[in-house]
Enzyme design. Sequence first.
Site, PDB file in Angstrom:
ATOM      1  N   ARG A  87      30.252 -22.750 -14.801  1.00 56.86           N
ATOM      2  CA  ARG A  87      30.513 -23.698 -15.879  1.00 56.86           C
ATOM      3  C   ARG A  87      32.012 -23.848 -16.072  1.00 56.86           C
ATOM      4  NH1 ARG A  87      26.349 -22.039 -20.792  1.00 56.86           N
ATOM      5  NH2 ARG A  87      24.393 -22.535 -19.704  1.00 56.86           N
ATOM      6  N   ASP A 134      26.394 -26.770 -14.783  1.00 59.21           N
ATOM      7  CA  ASP A 134      25.435 -25.917 -15.473  1.00 59.21           C
ATOM      8  C   ASP A 134      24.405 -25.418 -14.469  1.00 59.21           C
ATOM      9  OD1 ASP A 134      22.784 -25.480 -17.037  1.00 59.21           O
ATOM     10  OD2 ASP A 134      24.328 -25.494 -18.583  1.00 59.21           O
ATOM     11  N   PHE A 135      24.008 -24.151 -14.596  1.00 58.48           N
ATOM     12  CA  PHE A 135      23.114 -23.549 -13.622  1.00 58.48           C
ATOM     13  C   PHE A 135      21.688 -24.107 -13.677  1.00 58.48           C
ATOM     14  CE2 PHE A 135      25.864 -19.544 -14.238  1.00 58.48           C
ATOM     15  CZ  PHE A 135      26.793 -20.010 -13.315  1.00 58.48           C
ATOM     16  N   ASP A 283      18.028   0.912 -16.887  1.00 56.91           N
ATOM     17  CA  ASP A 283      19.213   0.566 -16.110  1.00 56.91           C
ATOM     18  C   ASP A 283      19.290   1.337 -14.802  1.00 56.91           C
ATOM     19  OD1 ASP A 283      21.664  -0.832 -15.748  1.00 56.91           O
ATOM     20  OD2 ASP A 283      22.768   0.942 -16.408  1.00 56.91           O
ATOM     21  N   HIS A 288      18.027   2.348  -9.061  1.00 61.01           N
ATOM     22  CA  HIS A 288      18.969   3.193  -8.331  1.00 61.01           C
ATOM     23  C   HIS A 288      18.372   4.560  -7.969  1.00 61.01           C
ATOM     24  CE1 HIS A 288      21.766   0.120  -9.090  1.00 61.01           C
ATOM     25  NE2 HIS A 288      22.250   0.541 -10.239  1.00 61.01           N
TER      26      HIS A 288
END
Length: 536
Positions: A87, A134-135, A283, A288
């Site tokens: 953007r 804009d995506f 997270d 991970h």
Amino acid sequence: MPSDTNAPVEQNPSAAVGAKVPAAPPAAVARGDGPCGPAGECAAPPCTLVIFGAGGDLTKRLLIPALYNLVVDGLLDDGMQVIGVNRGERATDQWRDDLHTSLQQFAAERSSAGKADEASWNWLAQRLHYVAGDFATPETFERVKQAMSKNGSGGNAIFYLAVGERFFKPVVEQLGKAGLLDESSAGGFRRVVIEKPFGSDLASARDLNAHILNYASEQQIYRIDHFLGKETVQSILAVRFANALFEPVWRREYIDSVQITASETLGVEGRGAFYEHTGAFRDMLPNHLFQLLAMVAMEPPNSFDAETVRDKKAEVFEAIQPLRADDVVFGQYEQGPAGVAYRAEPNVAPDSKTETYAAARVYLDNWRWAGVPFYLRTGKRLATRRTEIAVQLKRVPFLMFRDLPVDALVPNVLTLRIDPAHGTRFDFNVKVPGPTMRMGKVRSTFDYNDFFKEQANVGYETLLYDCMLGDETLFQRADSIEGSWAAVDAVLHPTAGGALPVYGYAAGGSGPAEADALLARAGHAWRPLDDEPKRP
């Protein structure tokens, strides 16, 4: 992926980013003098890399430095083009200048040379192009299509989603509707790279997979986990399968337990708003740490073919016993020697129940690992920054030593050190010199820097290079993603007892006492976070 060598890798000094002894550009690779370099790496095919989120931190600090390092190593084709989408209107020259400034700063922080090599940067800079938009609007993707047509590379294209997770669906949808994912008409490959988090639980992961697979095939989707870009993570398979010393004992008959640790000394560092909605468990564990678990626990593949390796990893996720409340401990850092409490951080609720520490006990229901606990822990504001895997073998019988002045025989432990130290170490027992039989613990250590010159690496070079080559070995399939979330879904959505309690621990400590109790119930204890050996 780079070929192995049995001798130290000698490299000439250069200003690649992220290395103490960076590699010089092997010009024969990507400058037209030959298809491959001296170590066997060949230049990737020409392609256009379209980065959505071109103005973000990921692009500035990781993707562009990784591309730069690939340029230095001669692994990009002259037909390479990079289109940044973001953007805000700005000229391509302004975007290039911003990236150059970031790269110079990054080089000064991470490289002994102190600055980026201008010739390598100029090669990359002339291939950088900026598109504003804009995506989620079709007009943006028409502009991308036009830019690709003008600067294209034989129809090959990679669309990298370096954006927030809320944009994953709309970007892939718009790519599909614009025909940008249609390989039959493109005359080359079309691939989509999606960063984590890939969902926030099982339902959202399934929904995201279903949505993107409406517009692209599974073979076109590259779900990236940057942990797998670390050389020391990739070397786990080499340690296991290339050494007859380890694989015969890599099973329940000989291994007592496995600990996987990813500890950080930093706090949330201004990312409180993000962390409040995520927490340490989401997270780190289902992505991970589970990836490290899979590398340690997978069955030997028949080859290093991408699908063969990913099949074996998927079997590990299927074998994980679903975690229950008593398998998990949550913690949150409080005021301590290392700083303020989490609740005092910016953009954090004063009564926050978000965990900054998570520990879990994991069991696998398969023949190789039945009954062997895998202990996983991760946390912020801990005593040491460390990522490692400690494989503890069973203790030998004490019978023959019972009449000797031996208090205890320490267990043999093989530790695979991933970050910041790179290498392995092995703890074992020997006789202490003297007239009597006394036992002492010793440690044998291997450090990569003792044998190999450190290469420029920010963790994304191999992943980007493999994506260009179409090698999916280090990327996750939909079934593995969903299998990981399925294993933890009962913890995220408990049906009884409510949300898990969050226990306090001092900033700069080793985590909550309740995490110690989790292991103590089975006669185990966490490896100390402060036991890094001191070298003479």
